[in-house]
Design a protein around this motif. Structure first.
Motif: not given
Length: 233
Positions: A41, A79, A81, A105, A147, A151
């Protein structure tokens, strides 16, 4: 148990020393698992006060982690992934697979970061990114901690979905990491399509050893994973 909350000190330092305006924190989950993807992430948080209770995902109960991830999804500035599959891990090795997942990401982020904070000691991302590695960054840096939580919750959900077709492995409980149930299922049933077949745990499965994949490129020193070590079944 109370933990010292993460701060923006590393983010502020990068802004001051590199002129970066957008700093992203990166953390991974699944590196030591025997099955499933490795997930990365990338989170941009700015310098706002973080949600109460934010810390390394491994220090949180599943209930707290899930609730915090829901809050973080709307709290972070941006954000994204990225994942590398077991097949990619087997073909490339973990270091390159981490780089691939992190790049995916970063490429998906709606903003272009000027600098990156990586959790841990080793820079698996490299050029063209300006990278600062921080040991235990998932505990000390706000963006990396965010993160970490996002994640972990996402990958756990993915593993639970994969486990629906492989109930004996209990992926919903172990997320693909070694556990007594996971080891017993491997011994009796052999690896699923979601297992990393190049790893040394396969050497401990005489019935299934013929399925092991050989990769000739060794991991850099210090980046080997527990899952790549032998295991007595």
């Amino acid at each position: 148990m109370a933990y010292e909350p993460p701060t923006h000190s590393v983010e502020r330092s990068l802004r001051a020393t590199t002129g970066a305006k957008i700093v992203v924190g990166i953390d991974e989950v699944g590196r030591g698992a025997w099955a499933g993807p490795v997930t990365v992430c990338a989170a941009v948080t700015g310098l706002r006060r973080p949600p109460i209770g934010l810390t390394d995902s491994k220090l949180l109960s599943p209930k707290k982690r899930t609730a915090l991830a829901r809050e973080l999804n709307s709290w972070v500035t941006a954000h994204a992934l990225g994942h590398s599959s077991p097949e990619e891990i087997d073909a490339l090795g973990m270091t390159a697979a981490l780089r691939l997942a992190a790049t995916r990401a970063l490429d998906t982020l709606p903003v272009r970061p000027d600098a990156v904070i990586l959790d841990g000691k080793y820079d698996y991302l490299g050029a063209p990114w300006t990278v600062r590695t921080v040991i235990k960054g998932d505990q000390s840096c706000v963006s990396v901690a965010a993160a970490s939580v996002i994640a972990k919750v996402r990958r756990d959900a993915m593993m639970a979905e994969l486990g629906a077709d492989h109930t004996d492995f209990c992926f919903e409980d172990n997320a693909g990491y070694p556990s007594p149930t996971h080891r017993a299922a491997l011994r009796d049933l052999g690896p699923t399509p979601h297992h990393r077949l190049s790893w040394a745990y396969m050497d401990g499965l005489p019935r299934w050893r013929h399925l092991k994949r050989i990769r000739n490129t060794p991991e850099p020193v210090g980046l080997e994973d527990e899952g790549q070590l032998g295991f007595d079944f």
